[in-house]
Design a protein around this motif. Structure first.
Motif, PDB file in Angstrom:
ATOM      1  N   GLY A  71       0.829  -1.197   0.000  1.00  7.26           N
ATOM      2  CA  GLY A  71       0.000   0.000   0.000  1.00  7.26           C
ATOM      3  C   GLY A  71       0.864   1.248   0.000  1.00  7.26           C
ATOM      4  O   GLY A  71       1.981   1.243   0.506  1.00  7.26           O
ATOM      5  N   VAL A  72       0.315   2.310  -0.566  1.00  7.78           N
ATOM      6  CA  VAL A  72       1.058   3.554  -0.715  1.00  7.78           C
ATOM      7  C   VAL A  72       0.165   4.722  -0.299  1.00  7.78           C
ATOM      8  O   VAL A  72      -1.043   4.696  -0.502  1.00  7.78           O
ATOM      9  N   ASN A  73       0.788   5.727   0.301  1.00  3.79           N
ATOM     10  CA  ASN A  73       0.076   6.940   0.665  1.00  3.79           C
ATOM     11  C   ASN A  73      -0.303   7.691  -0.605  1.00  3.79           C
ATOM     12  O   ASN A  73       0.541   7.901  -1.480  1.00  3.79           O
ATOM     13  N   ARG A  74      -1.554   8.078  -0.684  1.00  2.00           N
ATOM     14  CA  ARG A  74      -2.069   8.751  -1.878  1.00  2.00           C
ATOM     15  C   ARG A  74      -1.235   9.979  -2.245  1.00  2.00           C
ATOM     16  O   ARG A  74      -0.853  10.164  -3.395  1.00  2.00           O
ATOM     17  N   ASP A  75      -0.966  10.833  -1.258  1.00  7.24           N
ATOM     18  CA  ASP A  75      -0.261  12.082  -1.542  1.00  7.24           C
ATOM     19  C   ASP A  75       1.183  11.844  -1.973  1.00  7.24           C
ATOM     20  O   ASP A  75       1.692  12.534  -2.857  1.00  7.24           O
ATOM     21  N   GLU A  76       1.847  10.860  -1.373  1.00  4.05           N
ATOM     22  CA  GLU A  76       3.222  10.533  -1.770  1.00  4.05           C
ATOM     23  C   GLU A  76       3.256   9.992  -3.195  1.00  4.05           C
ATOM     24  O   GLU A  76       4.149  10.322  -3.972  1.00  4.05           O
ATOM     25  N   PHE A  77       2.267   9.164  -3.529  1.00  2.15           N
ATOM     26  CA  PHE A  77       2.206   8.618  -4.884  1.00  2.15           C
ATOM     27  C   PHE A  77       1.994   9.741  -5.899  1.00  2.15           C
ATOM     28  O   PHE A  77       2.670   9.793  -6.932  1.00  2.15           O
TER      29      PHE A  77
ATOM     30  N   GLU B 201      -4.926   9.058   2.383  1.00  5.77           N
ATOM     31  CA  GLU B 201      -5.411   7.686   2.436  1.00  5.77           C
ATOM     32  C   GLU B 201      -4.373   6.748   1.826  1.00  5.77           C
ATOM     33  O   GLU B 201      -3.561   7.146   0.996  1.00  5.77           O
ATOM     34  N   ILE B 202      -4.429   5.484   2.240  1.00  4.72           N
ATOM     35  CA  ILE B 202      -3.527   4.456   1.723  1.00  4.72           C
ATOM     36  C   ILE B 202      -4.248   3.735   0.575  1.00  4.72           C
ATOM     37  O   ILE B 202      -5.426   3.378   0.691  1.00  4.72           O
ATOM     38  N   VAL B 203      -3.532   3.521  -0.507  1.00  5.42           N
ATOM     39  CA  VAL B 203      -4.054   2.797  -1.662  1.00  5.42           C
ATOM     40  C   VAL B 203      -3.311   1.480  -1.756  1.00  5.42           C
ATOM     41  O   VAL B 203      -2.097   1.446  -1.809  1.00  5.42           O
ATOM     42  N   LYS B 204      -4.072   0.381  -1.760  1.00  2.77           N
ATOM     43  CA  LYS B 204      -3.488  -0.964  -1.877  1.00  2.77           C
ATOM     44  C   LYS B 204      -4.105  -1.621  -3.102  1.00  2.77           C
ATOM     45  O   LYS B 204      -5.309  -1.809  -3.173  1.00  2.77           O
TER      46      LYS B 204
ATOM     47  N   TYR C 267      -1.653   2.937 -14.952  1.00  5.88           N
ATOM     48  CA  TYR C 267      -2.971   3.504 -15.264  1.00  5.88           C
ATOM     49  C   TYR C 267      -3.985   3.171 -14.168  1.00  5.88           C
ATOM     50  O   TYR C 267      -4.664   4.049 -13.639  1.00  5.88           O
ATOM     51  N   HIS C 268      -4.105   1.887 -13.830  1.00  5.34           N
ATOM     52  CA  HIS C 268      -5.102   1.465 -12.835  1.00  5.34           C
ATOM     53  C   HIS C 268      -4.756   1.990 -11.444  1.00  5.34           C
ATOM     54  O   HIS C 268      -5.652   2.347 -10.676  1.00  5.34           O
ATOM     55  N   THR C 269      -3.479   2.052 -11.127  1.00  7.11           N
ATOM     56  CA  THR C 269      -3.069   2.571  -9.828  1.00  7.11           C
ATOM     57  C   THR C 269      -3.374   4.062  -9.734  1.00  7.11           C
ATOM     58  O   THR C 269      -3.931   4.524  -8.730  1.00  7.11           O
ATOM     59  N   LEU C 270      -3.034   4.809 -10.761  1.00  5.05           N
ATOM     60  CA  LEU C 270      -3.309   6.243 -10.764  1.00  5.05           C
ATOM     61  C   LEU C 270      -4.812   6.500 -10.653  1.00  5.05           C
ATOM     62  O   LEU C 270      -5.250   7.388  -9.922  1.00  5.05           O
ATOM     63  N   LYS C 271      -5.605   5.710 -11.347  1.00  7.41           N
ATOM     64  CA  LYS C 271      -7.064   5.845 -11.281  1.00  7.41           C
ATOM     65  C   LYS C 271      -7.553   5.605  -9.847  1.00  7.41           C
ATOM     66  O   LYS C 271      -8.363   6.373  -9.326  1.00  7.41           O
ATOM     67  N   ALA C 272      -7.046   4.557  -9.198  1.00  6.79           N
ATOM     68  CA  ALA C 272      -7.438   4.244  -7.821  1.00  6.79           C
ATOM     69  C   ALA C 272      -6.989   5.338  -6.863  1.00  6.79           C
ATOM     70  O   ALA C 272      -7.722   5.722  -5.939  1.00  6.79           O
ATOM     71  N   VAL C 273      -5.795   5.855  -7.070  1.00  5.44           N
ATOM     72  CA  VAL C 273      -5.245   6.909  -6.205  1.00  5.44           C
ATOM     73  C   VAL C 273      -6.099   8.173  -6.306  1.00  5.44           C
ATOM     74  O   VAL C 273      -6.395   8.813  -5.293  1.00  5.44           O
ATOM     75  N   LYS C 274      -6.513   8.533  -7.498  1.00  7.01           N
ATOM     76  CA  LYS C 274      -7.300   9.755  -7.693  1.00  7.01           C
ATOM     77  C   LYS C 274      -8.684   9.656  -7.061  1.00  7.01           C
ATOM     78  O   LYS C 274      -9.315  10.677  -6.781  1.00  7.01           O
ATOM     79  N   GLU C 275      -9.167   8.438  -6.823  1.00  2.33           N
ATOM     80  CA  GLU C 275     -10.479   8.248  -6.202  1.00  2.33           C
ATOM     81  C   GLU C 275     -10.419   8.364  -4.677  1.00  2.33           C
ATOM     82  O   GLU C 275     -11.461   8.436  -4.030  1.00  2.33           O
ATOM     83  N   LYS C 276      -9.223   8.380  -4.117  1.00  4.38           N
ATOM     84  CA  LYS C 276      -9.056   8.450  -2.657  1.00  4.38           C
ATOM     85  C   LYS C 276      -8.938   9.889  -2.190  1.00  4.38           C
ATOM     86  O   LYS C 276      -8.671  10.793  -2.967  1.00  4.38           O
ATOM     87  N   ASN C 277      -9.097  10.071  -0.885  1.00  5.56           N
ATOM     88  CA  ASN C 277      -8.920  11.381  -0.253  1.00  5.56           C
ATOM     89  C   ASN C 277      -7.477  11.535   0.189  1.00  5.56           C
ATOM     90  O   ASN C 277      -6.737  10.560   0.295  1.00  5.56           O
TER      91      ASN C 277
END
Length: 90
Positions: A33-39, A85-88, A72-82
């Motif tokens: 998992g990665v922090n949305r803002d860091e990504f 938030e952590i994206v896994k 592509y899919h990771t960036l899409k998931a990251v943009k949907e988070k606040n």
């Protein structure tokens, strides 16, 4: 992981390090998992180095082919988070 990162030999050493850092954030999104803002910060720097959509797609497709990790899919998931938030990815 036993693969090479796609790099352009015209990039400076700093640019190569920053592009690799982006791909490491992508790997981290699938691993633990990665922090949305860091990504997003790593992606913004990546886009400074690779501003064109065609070149971005080519490089990210090359990376996905060897790693199985989709930018592509990771960036899409990251943009949907606040923020923060952590994206896994699965």
């Amino acid at each position: 992981m036993e693969y090479q990162y796609p790099i352009d030999h015209d990039w400076s050493t700093e640019e190569i390090i920053d592009v690799i850092s982006y791909f490491q954030q992508l790997e981290k999104a699938y691993d633990k998992g990665v922090n949305r803002d860091e990504f997003l910060a790593a992606y913004r720097r990546f886009k400074e180095i690779v501003p064109g959509k065609a070149q971005e797609k080519k490089i990210c497709d090359e990376f996905e082919e060897v790693s199985g990790f989709s930018s592509y899919h990771t960036l899409k998931a990251v943009k949907e988070k606040n923020s923060d938030e952590i994206v896994k990815m699965k």
